[in-house]
Design a protein around this motif. Sequence first.
Motif, short mmCIF file in Angstrom:
data_model
loop_
_atom_site.label_atom_id
_atom_site.label_comp_id
_atom_site.label_asym_id
_atom_site.label_seq_id
_atom_site.Cartn_x
_atom_site.Cartn_y
_atom_site.Cartn_z
N ASP A 1 0.80 -1.21 0.00
CA ASP A 1 0.00 0.00 0.00
C ASP A 1 0.84 1.27 0.00
O ASP A 1 0.31 2.36 -0.23
CB ASP A 1 -0.93 0.01 1.22
CG ASP A 1 -1.96 -1.11 1.16
OD1 ASP A 1 -2.22 -1.60 0.04
OD2 ASP A 1 -2.48 -1.50 2.22
N GLU A 2 2.15 1.16 0.27
CA GLU A 2 3.01 2.34 0.34
C GLU A 2 3.89 2.50 -0.90
O GLU A 2 4.73 3.39 -0.93
CB GLU A 2 3.90 2.25 1.58
CG GLU A 2 3.17 2.24 2.90
CD GLU A 2 2.47 3.56 3.19
OE1 GLU A 2 2.93 4.59 2.66
OE2 GLU A 2 1.48 3.56 3.94
N ILE A 3 3.71 1.65 -1.90
CA ILE A 3 4.60 1.71 -3.06
C ILE A 3 4.46 3.01 -3.84
O ILE A 3 5.44 3.53 -4.39
CB ILE A 3 4.36 0.48 -3.97
CG1 ILE A 3 5.38 0.46 -5.11
CG2 ILE A 3 2.93 0.48 -4.48
CD1 ILE A 3 6.79 0.34 -4.68
N SER A 4 3.28 3.58 -3.89
CA SER A 4 3.10 4.83 -4.64
C SER A 4 3.85 5.98 -3.98
O SER A 4 4.40 6.85 -4.67
CB SER A 4 1.61 5.17 -4.75
OG SER A 4 1.03 5.29 -3.46
N ARG A 5 3.91 5.99 -2.67
CA ARG A 5 4.65 7.04 -1.97
C ARG A 5 6.16 6.86 -2.13
O ARG A 5 6.91 7.84 -2.18
CB ARG A 5 4.29 7.06 -0.49
CG ARG A 5 2.82 7.37 -0.22
CD ARG A 5 2.55 7.47 1.28
NE ARG A 5 1.15 7.78 1.55
CZ ARG A 5 0.65 7.95 2.76
NH1 ARG A 5 1.44 7.81 3.83
NH2 ARG A 5 -0.64 8.23 2.92
N VAL A 6 6.61 5.62 -2.22
CA VAL A 6 8.04 5.37 -2.38
C VAL A 6 8.50 5.79 -3.77
O VAL A 6 9.59 6.36 -3.95
CB VAL A 6 8.34 3.88 -2.12
CG1 VAL A 6 9.79 3.55 -2.45
CG2 VAL A 6 8.03 3.53 -0.67
N LEU A 7 7.68 5.54 -4.79
CA LEU A 7 8.06 5.88 -6.17
C LEU A 7 7.95 7.36 -6.46
O LEU A 7 8.57 7.84 -7.42
CB LEU A 7 7.20 5.10 -7.15
CG LEU A 7 7.42 3.58 -7.23
CD1 LEU A 7 6.47 2.96 -8.23
CD2 LEU A 7 8.86 3.27 -7.58
N ASN A 8 7.17 8.09 -5.70
CA ASN A 8 6.97 9.50 -5.98
C ASN A 8 8.26 10.29 -5.76
O ASN A 8 8.79 10.36 -4.66
CB ASN A 8 5.87 10.06 -5.07
CG ASN A 8 5.30 11.36 -5.59
OD1 ASN A 8 5.59 11.77 -6.71
ND2 ASN A 8 4.48 12.00 -4.78
N GLY A 9 8.81 10.84 -6.85
CA GLY A 9 10.05 11.60 -6.78
C GLY A 9 11.31 10.76 -6.74
O GLY A 9 12.37 11.26 -6.36
N ALA A 10 11.23 9.49 -7.13
CA ALA A 10 12.37 8.57 -7.05
C ALA A 10 13.06 8.45 -8.40
O ALA A 10 12.46 8.67 -9.46
CB ALA A 10 11.91 7.20 -6.57
N ILE A 11 14.35 8.07 -8.35
CA ILE A 11 15.11 7.71 -9.54
C ILE A 11 15.03 6.20 -9.70
O ILE A 11 15.35 5.45 -8.76
CB ILE A 11 16.56 8.18 -9.42
CG1 ILE A 11 16.63 9.71 -9.51
CG2 ILE A 11 17.42 7.57 -10.51
CD1 ILE A 11 18.02 10.26 -9.43
N VAL A 12 14.62 5.76 -10.87
CA VAL A 12 14.44 4.34 -11.13
C VAL A 12 15.25 3.94 -12.35
O VAL A 12 15.56 4.77 -13.22
CB VAL A 12 12.94 3.99 -11.35
CG1 VAL A 12 12.14 4.26 -10.10
CG2 VAL A 12 12.38 4.79 -12.53
N GLY A 13 15.63 2.67 -12.39
CA GLY A 13 16.30 2.11 -13.55
C GLY A 13 15.30 1.47 -14.49
O GLY A 13 14.41 0.73 -14.05
N LEU A 14 15.45 1.73 -15.79
CA LEU A 14 14.57 1.16 -16.80
C LEU A 14 15.25 -0.10 -17.34
O LEU A 14 16.29 -0.02 -17.99
CB LEU A 14 14.32 2.17 -17.92
CG LEU A 14 13.75 3.53 -17.48
CD1 LEU A 14 13.62 4.46 -18.67
CD2 LEU A 14 12.42 3.35 -16.78
N VAL A 15 14.67 -1.25 -17.05
CA VAL A 15 15.28 -2.54 -17.34
C VAL A 15 14.45 -3.26 -18.39
O VAL A 15 13.22 -3.36 -18.27
CB VAL A 15 15.41 -3.41 -16.07
CG1 VAL A 15 16.06 -4.74 -16.38
CG2 VAL A 15 16.21 -2.65 -15.00
N ALA A 16 15.14 -3.76 -19.40
CA ALA A 16 14.52 -4.58 -20.45
C ALA A 16 14.90 -6.04 -20.21
O ALA A 16 16.09 -6.35 -20.05
CB ALA A 16 14.97 -4.13 -21.83
#
Length: 772
Positions: A617-632
């Motif tokens: 339930d907290e994943i949306s708050r963790v991703l907000n403003g985060a740097i993520v890696g785009l993996v294929a």
Amino acid sequence: MLSAVAARKAALEAQRKPELPEFPPEPLTAISVNPKNVSKRKSAGQKSRPEIKKPRKANAVRPTPKAKRADEFVDQTDMIVVDSDDEDSDSVLSTLDDFGNEAPTRRAWSPSRPVEDSSDEESPDGETLPFDMSSLFPSTSNLQKQADDAEFLSTFEPIIDENVFFLNETELALFGLSDRTTIVSITAKDSICLLGTCKLAVLQGTLSLTGTTLSASRTQHTVFAPRSSPLPILRASGQSSSTSILSRSNLSTRLQRILESETVISIQENRTGVEGLGRICRTFEGVFEPSRWQKSSTTAPFNIPGIFMITKPSKESHAFALPPSWSKALNDVTVSDVLAGTHIIKGPRNSGKSTFARTLMNHLLGSYRHVAYLECDIGQSEFTPGGMVSLNIISSPVFGPSFTHPTLPNYAHFIGSTTPRSNPSHYLDSIQALIQTYRMDIQTPAIEMMDDEDPRIQDVIPLVVNTMGWSKGLGADLNQNIDGLADATHVYDVQAPAREEYPMSASTIPMANTYGAYYSRDTMEESTAPIHILEPITSFSTAAGYTAADHRAMSILSYFHAKFPLDAVPGELGQVTARSWDTARPLCAVPPYQIDCAAALDKVVLTGSGSEDVVEDEISRVLNGAIVGLVACEPGTVDLGTVTGTGIPYTRQDSPPPPPASACVGIALVRGVSPPRIAETGAATANLQMLTPLPHPLLAKARVLVKGEMELPVWGLLDFRNFSGGKEVDPGDVAGVERDKVAFLLWGKASEGVMGAEKRRVRRNLMRRGQM
């Protein structure tokens, strides 16, 4: 002058024997001691003795001890002058070792000391080099000091229409150029220290640039020379070469005299927008221009905007100097068209390891068409932002710091942190997968047609491996595993800056071999590859006031503002490097991509310390403003994530995709997460607003997001359009976002009702019992 130990002994002797000794017939010049200023504090292991107090006259100066004791120190070279008038001389003597040298002071342990967030886990105080490298390289220990103390960095004297020629429109058309260009003739005695940005081409002869020799060709090399890194110096290399791309038919009458010159270069204007990065990251503001303290020693003789010539050294400008041990190691590199070599560079932090790796890569590009560069230093990467190990196929020399050439990696894996401390197994698996990819697909490429115009080798590709600077504990184990995976043919060990208080053991003293390299007795039996011991160079960035964290922040911001071709995809041998930057708008004003999680994403993975505690339930708050890696990922290699109530496919305590079946194409910034909604299928879904400079074909392949420990620097959150260097914003500029309305930032004091929102008070007077 007297050593520290002798000064203390003389003071104690004078206390026990108050009688005045006889003066020698001639005054002694080797001793100048004022016992009033000598410390009387006894060490912990010294026995206390009763003191004999005698009345002494006012303003009396106690003479020198007995002459026969002074004779022992007449020929001593390590001396200090003890003639300070400070009342507390204990602090002076406490910073001197037994040989009179100044010992480095170390801060006492404190629990409030910040933790290093780089892959170089060791602090500078923790470095323990076993011996003084100046004894091994006596002629180069003060190489940079001598370069800084030189009277002139540039000895070139520009004379219009004699050694400097400004091309007019007709002459530009003859050369096939459109931008403003200047022709410069250089002799063997000339040196030019550049500051700024330009395009440079060698038209005749050979040119030496940051340890690389450039021959005459039509290739235009992009040169970035900011004050935050060593400044390049142009010199005629002196190598015998008659190559020239000039002909009398393409030269006007006034330009025909340059055919008699030894080296001829062209300097062209380079409009990339890289200077605007200093407006975004204020730490680097104006690094491509001379500072106000440098303007008296800076000229602009080439009539090219954005390029300057530094005539005299200063504290803010350091010229690049190639140590002789580096030059010897580069000259010992063997070139083979049958077997490609593997060159691994090791060394601690702040020793010049990355600088040598870049110099070695440029040197190899003089003989090979392509060079593979494996980046294992995830704290300060050369071609990509930090947080990923990458394999890049480089085809042109690189002249500039890392933030001036952001490149799309050919193969990469996302670690998610600037240190492998939290997930060392995934770090080693990623490096192993990249090395296997190099052995199978890159080392011996299939060439359909040979290019006769380029004499360089193109059927084999050498590999340069840059390791991280974490060389103790877990970092030493990881580097040792990388050595075994790489199976290097050449090893370059850059030593740490020398400290004389750590004597060297006999088993680790390097000895010279017949090839001019140096072997260690401890490693000679383990590896048959030649090990070159290289001396360290001065940390130019630290001397100029730029830390490793500043360079990491600049590298990330340069990546997000870089302009890559929208349809360019790096192939097996292709290199896609940004040539311009869009710095007119901050990241908060750039239109983002809107991603439907149900249609575009297969999985969201969290990695790093504390990621296993994030509930669905907290994943949306963790991703907000985060740097993520785009993996294929390859089809069928990863399981689809469970769609949570937030509409994001996320499974708790899941591991990143396996490196052999996946690849990271780049990173992105999640600028916002929308509330969940019900899709047509009846399941909950959400939209992500993402910012990334990646081309569209790469975005279509990346269906997995990996969020690690990396965060966007504060500079990237701000809107710089409201303020620019103390000047008002141009009326034509779009009004910026108000400071109080910037997302993810809270200015001033936090709310008093929130528990823990107050600023934490740090106590720095806590010590261990052994330190009291």
